[in-house]
Design a protein around this motif. Sequence first.
Motif, PDB file in Angstrom:
ATOM      1  N   LYS A  22       0.838  -1.211   0.000  1.00  0.00           N
ATOM      2  CA  LYS A  22       0.000   0.000   0.000  1.00  0.00           C
ATOM      3  C   LYS A  22       0.867   1.252   0.000  1.00  0.00           C
ATOM      4  O   LYS A  22       0.595   2.206  -0.718  1.00  0.00           O
ATOM      5  CB  LYS A  22      -0.945   0.002   1.199  1.00  0.00           C
ATOM      6  CG  LYS A  22      -2.092  -0.972   1.051  1.00  0.00           C
ATOM      7  CD  LYS A  22      -3.022  -0.896   2.245  1.00  0.00           C
ATOM      8  CE  LYS A  22      -4.192  -1.826   2.081  1.00  0.00           C
ATOM      9  NZ  LYS A  22      -5.116  -1.756   3.236  1.00  0.00           N
ATOM     10  N   ARG A  23       1.930   1.229   0.786  1.00  0.00           N
ATOM     11  CA  ARG A  23       2.850   2.366   0.827  1.00  0.00           C
ATOM     12  C   ARG A  23       3.532   2.554  -0.531  1.00  0.00           C
ATOM     13  O   ARG A  23       3.688   3.671  -1.017  1.00  0.00           O
ATOM     14  CB  ARG A  23       3.896   2.155   1.929  1.00  0.00           C
ATOM     15  CG  ARG A  23       4.605   3.416   2.326  1.00  0.00           C
ATOM     16  CD  ARG A  23       5.396   3.262   3.618  1.00  0.00           C
ATOM     17  NE  ARG A  23       4.797   2.295   4.525  1.00  0.00           N
ATOM     18  CZ  ARG A  23       5.462   1.322   5.134  1.00  0.00           C
ATOM     19  NH1 ARG A  23       6.748   1.190   4.977  1.00  0.00           N
ATOM     20  NH2 ARG A  23       4.852   0.476   5.932  1.00  0.00           N
ATOM     21  N   TRP A  24       3.939   1.442  -1.158  1.00  0.00           N
ATOM     22  CA  TRP A  24       4.555   1.510  -2.481  1.00  0.00           C
ATOM     23  C   TRP A  24       3.582   2.125  -3.483  1.00  0.00           C
ATOM     24  O   TRP A  24       3.953   2.973  -4.282  1.00  0.00           O
ATOM     25  CB  TRP A  24       4.992   0.110  -2.937  1.00  0.00           C
ATOM     26  CG  TRP A  24       5.655   0.109  -4.260  1.00  0.00           C
ATOM     27  CD1 TRP A  24       6.979   0.354  -4.521  1.00  0.00           C
ATOM     28  CD2 TRP A  24       5.047  -0.117  -5.533  1.00  0.00           C
ATOM     29  NE1 TRP A  24       7.211   0.286  -5.888  1.00  0.00           N
ATOM     30  CE2 TRP A  24       6.042  -0.001  -6.518  1.00  0.00           C
ATOM     31  CE3 TRP A  24       3.745  -0.411  -5.932  1.00  0.00           C
ATOM     32  CZ2 TRP A  24       5.784  -0.175  -7.873  1.00  0.00           C
ATOM     33  CZ3 TRP A  24       3.471  -0.584  -7.284  1.00  0.00           C
ATOM     34  CH2 TRP A  24       4.487  -0.463  -8.234  1.00  0.00           C
ATOM     35  N   GLY A  25       2.318   1.727  -3.418  1.00  0.00           N
ATOM     36  CA  GLY A  25       1.303   2.280  -4.317  1.00  0.00           C
ATOM     37  C   GLY A  25       1.096   3.771  -4.107  1.00  0.00           C
ATOM     38  O   GLY A  25       0.951   4.530  -5.066  1.00  0.00           O
ATOM     39  N   GLU A  26       1.092   4.204  -2.850  1.00  0.00           N
ATOM     40  CA  GLU A  26       0.940   5.628  -2.550  1.00  0.00           C
ATOM     41  C   GLU A  26       2.109   6.427  -3.119  1.00  0.00           C
ATOM     42  O   GLU A  26       1.922   7.497  -3.692  1.00  0.00           O
ATOM     43  CB  GLU A  26       0.831   5.838  -1.041  1.00  0.00           C
ATOM     44  CG  GLU A  26      -0.468   5.327  -0.446  1.00  0.00           C
ATOM     45  CD  GLU A  26      -0.434   5.259   1.078  1.00  0.00           C
ATOM     46  OE1 GLU A  26       0.594   5.626   1.702  1.00  0.00           O
ATOM     47  OE2 GLU A  26      -1.452   4.816   1.651  1.00  0.00           O
ATOM     48  N   LYS A  27       3.322   5.909  -2.948  1.00  0.00           N
ATOM     49  CA  LYS A  27       4.497   6.600  -3.470  1.00  0.00           C
ATOM     50  C   LYS A  27       4.494   6.620  -4.993  1.00  0.00           C
ATOM     51  O   LYS A  27       4.878   7.616  -5.609  1.00  0.00           O
ATOM     52  CB  LYS A  27       5.777   5.943  -2.949  1.00  0.00           C
ATOM     53  CG  LYS A  27       6.028   6.212  -1.490  1.00  0.00           C
ATOM     54  CD  LYS A  27       7.314   5.570  -1.026  1.00  0.00           C
ATOM     55  CE  LYS A  27       7.539   5.820   0.454  1.00  0.00           C
ATOM     56  NZ  LYS A  27       8.775   5.192   0.922  1.00  0.00           N
ATOM     57  N   ALA A  28       4.073   5.529  -5.620  1.00  0.00           N
ATOM     58  CA  ALA A  28       3.998   5.476  -7.086  1.00  0.00           C
ATOM     59  C   ALA A  28       2.991   6.499  -7.596  1.00  0.00           C
ATOM     60  O   ALA A  28       3.229   7.171  -8.606  1.00  0.00           O
ATOM     61  CB  ALA A  28       3.615   4.072  -7.546  1.00  0.00           C
ATOM     62  N   ALA A  29       1.890   6.650  -6.891  1.00  0.00           N
ATOM     63  CA  ALA A  29       0.878   7.634  -7.284  1.00  0.00           C
ATOM     64  C   ALA A  29       1.441   9.050  -7.172  1.00  0.00           C
ATOM     65  O   ALA A  29       1.237   9.880  -8.064  1.00  0.00           O
ATOM     66  CB  ALA A  29      -0.372   7.476  -6.427  1.00  0.00           C
ATOM     67  N   GLU A  30       2.155   9.332  -6.079  1.00  0.00           N
ATOM     68  CA  GLU A  30       2.732  10.659  -5.876  1.00  0.00           C
ATOM     69  C   GLU A  30       3.830  10.973  -6.890  1.00  0.00           C
ATOM     70  O   GLU A  30       3.850  12.036  -7.493  1.00  0.00           O
ATOM     71  CB  GLU A  30       3.339  10.763  -4.471  1.00  0.00           C
ATOM     72  CG  GLU A  30       2.344  10.877  -3.361  1.00  0.00           C
ATOM     73  CD  GLU A  30       3.026  10.859  -2.003  1.00  0.00           C
ATOM     74  OE1 GLU A  30       4.251  11.147  -1.912  1.00  0.00           O
ATOM     75  OE2 GLU A  30       2.346  10.539  -1.022  1.00  0.00           O
ATOM     76  N   LYS A  31       4.770  10.038  -7.054  1.00  0.00           N
ATOM     77  CA  LYS A  31       5.951  10.290  -7.882  1.00  0.00           C
ATOM     78  C   LYS A  31       5.679  10.205  -9.379  1.00  0.00           C
ATOM     79  O   LYS A  31       6.242  10.968 -10.152  1.00  0.00           O
ATOM     80  CB  LYS A  31       7.060   9.290  -7.538  1.00  0.00           C
ATOM     81  CG  LYS A  31       7.803   9.590  -6.292  1.00  0.00           C
ATOM     82  CD  LYS A  31       8.912   8.570  -6.122  1.00  0.00           C
ATOM     83  CE  LYS A  31      10.153   9.257  -5.625  1.00  0.00           C
ATOM     84  NZ  LYS A  31      11.256   8.330  -5.407  1.00  0.00           N
ATOM     85  N   PHE A  32       4.842   9.241  -9.774  1.00  0.00           N
ATOM     86  CA  PHE A  32       4.697   8.959 -11.197  1.00  0.00           C
ATOM     87  C   PHE A  32       3.310   9.243 -11.743  1.00  0.00           C
ATOM     88  O   PHE A  32       3.063   9.046 -12.929  1.00  0.00           O
ATOM     89  CB  PHE A  32       5.090   7.507 -11.489  1.00  0.00           C
ATOM     90  CG  PHE A  32       6.449   7.165 -10.973  1.00  0.00           C
ATOM     91  CD1 PHE A  32       7.583   7.742 -11.526  1.00  0.00           C
ATOM     92  CD2 PHE A  32       6.605   6.290  -9.910  1.00  0.00           C
ATOM     93  CE1 PHE A  32       8.842   7.440 -11.037  1.00  0.00           C
ATOM     94  CE2 PHE A  32       7.866   5.985  -9.421  1.00  0.00           C
ATOM     95  CZ  PHE A  32       8.981   6.566  -9.983  1.00  0.00           C
ATOM     96  N   GLY A  33       2.403   9.680 -10.885  1.00  0.00           N
ATOM     97  CA  GLY A  33       1.073  10.056 -11.339  1.00  0.00           C
ATOM     98  C   GLY A  33       0.204   8.897 -11.799  1.00  0.00           C
ATOM     99  O   GLY A  33      -0.724   9.094 -12.573  1.00  0.00           O
ATOM    100  N   VAL A  34       0.501   7.684 -11.329  1.00  0.00           N
ATOM    101  CA  VAL A  34      -0.351   6.554 -11.683  1.00  0.00           C
ATOM    102  C   VAL A  34      -1.537   6.486 -10.731  1.00  0.00           C
ATOM    103  O   VAL A  34      -1.469   6.959  -9.597  1.00  0.00           O
ATOM    104  CB  VAL A  34       0.426   5.212 -11.666  1.00  0.00           C
ATOM    105  CG1 VAL A  34       1.521   5.195 -12.709  1.00  0.00           C
ATOM    106  CG2 VAL A  34       0.986   4.913 -10.295  1.00  0.00           C
ATOM    107  N   GLN A  35      -2.608   5.915 -11.208  1.00  0.00           N
ATOM    108  CA  GLN A  35      -3.779   5.674 -10.376  1.00  0.00           C
ATOM    109  C   GLN A  35      -3.672   4.257  -9.837  1.00  0.00           C
ATOM    110  O   GLN A  35      -3.355   3.327 -10.581  1.00  0.00           O
ATOM    111  CB  GLN A  35      -5.064   5.812 -11.198  1.00  0.00           C
ATOM    112  CG  GLN A  35      -5.273   7.191 -11.787  1.00  0.00           C
ATOM    113  CD  GLN A  35      -5.490   8.233 -10.716  1.00  0.00           C
ATOM    114  OE1 GLN A  35      -6.224   8.014  -9.753  1.00  0.00           O
ATOM    115  NE2 GLN A  35      -4.850   9.378 -10.863  1.00  0.00           N
ATOM    116  N   CYS A  36      -3.921   4.087  -8.550  1.00  0.00           N
ATOM    117  CA  CYS A  36      -3.812   2.769  -7.927  1.00  0.00           C
ATOM    118  C   CYS A  36      -5.143   2.347  -7.328  1.00  0.00           C
ATOM    119  O   CYS A  36      -5.889   3.169  -6.794  1.00  0.00           O
ATOM    120  CB  CYS A  36      -2.763   2.782  -6.819  1.00  0.00           C
ATOM    121  SG  CYS A  36      -1.083   3.071  -7.416  1.00  0.00           S
TER     122      CYS A  36
END
Length: 95
Positions: A22-36
């Motif tokens: 979940k933390r990895w997904g949150e960071k991916a959303a913040e850094k790379f603008g992906v929707q999780c």
Amino acid sequence: MPDIQISRNHSLGLAAARAHAKRWGEKAAEKFGVQCEYDAGETQDLLRFSGNGVDGQLRVTASALELVAELGFLAAMFKDSIEAKINAQFDALLA
């Protein structure tokens, strides 16, 4: 066939692996603008991510993390860099 496949065994158990994913997904959303989208299950979870030329999923179990991703045309040009970053992130999560 996916452009990126990463599998990591771990001994965290599902609850801890879930928290890390979940933390990895949150960071991916913040850094790379992906929707999780995170779906928790009894024996495994699935984190789906999409955006900026990347579509994929992270399967989370009590003993493994398995990521598969397909890259769009522009993202494919940076495949090696993207894969290296994800590997480094997983290394840090599981350290």
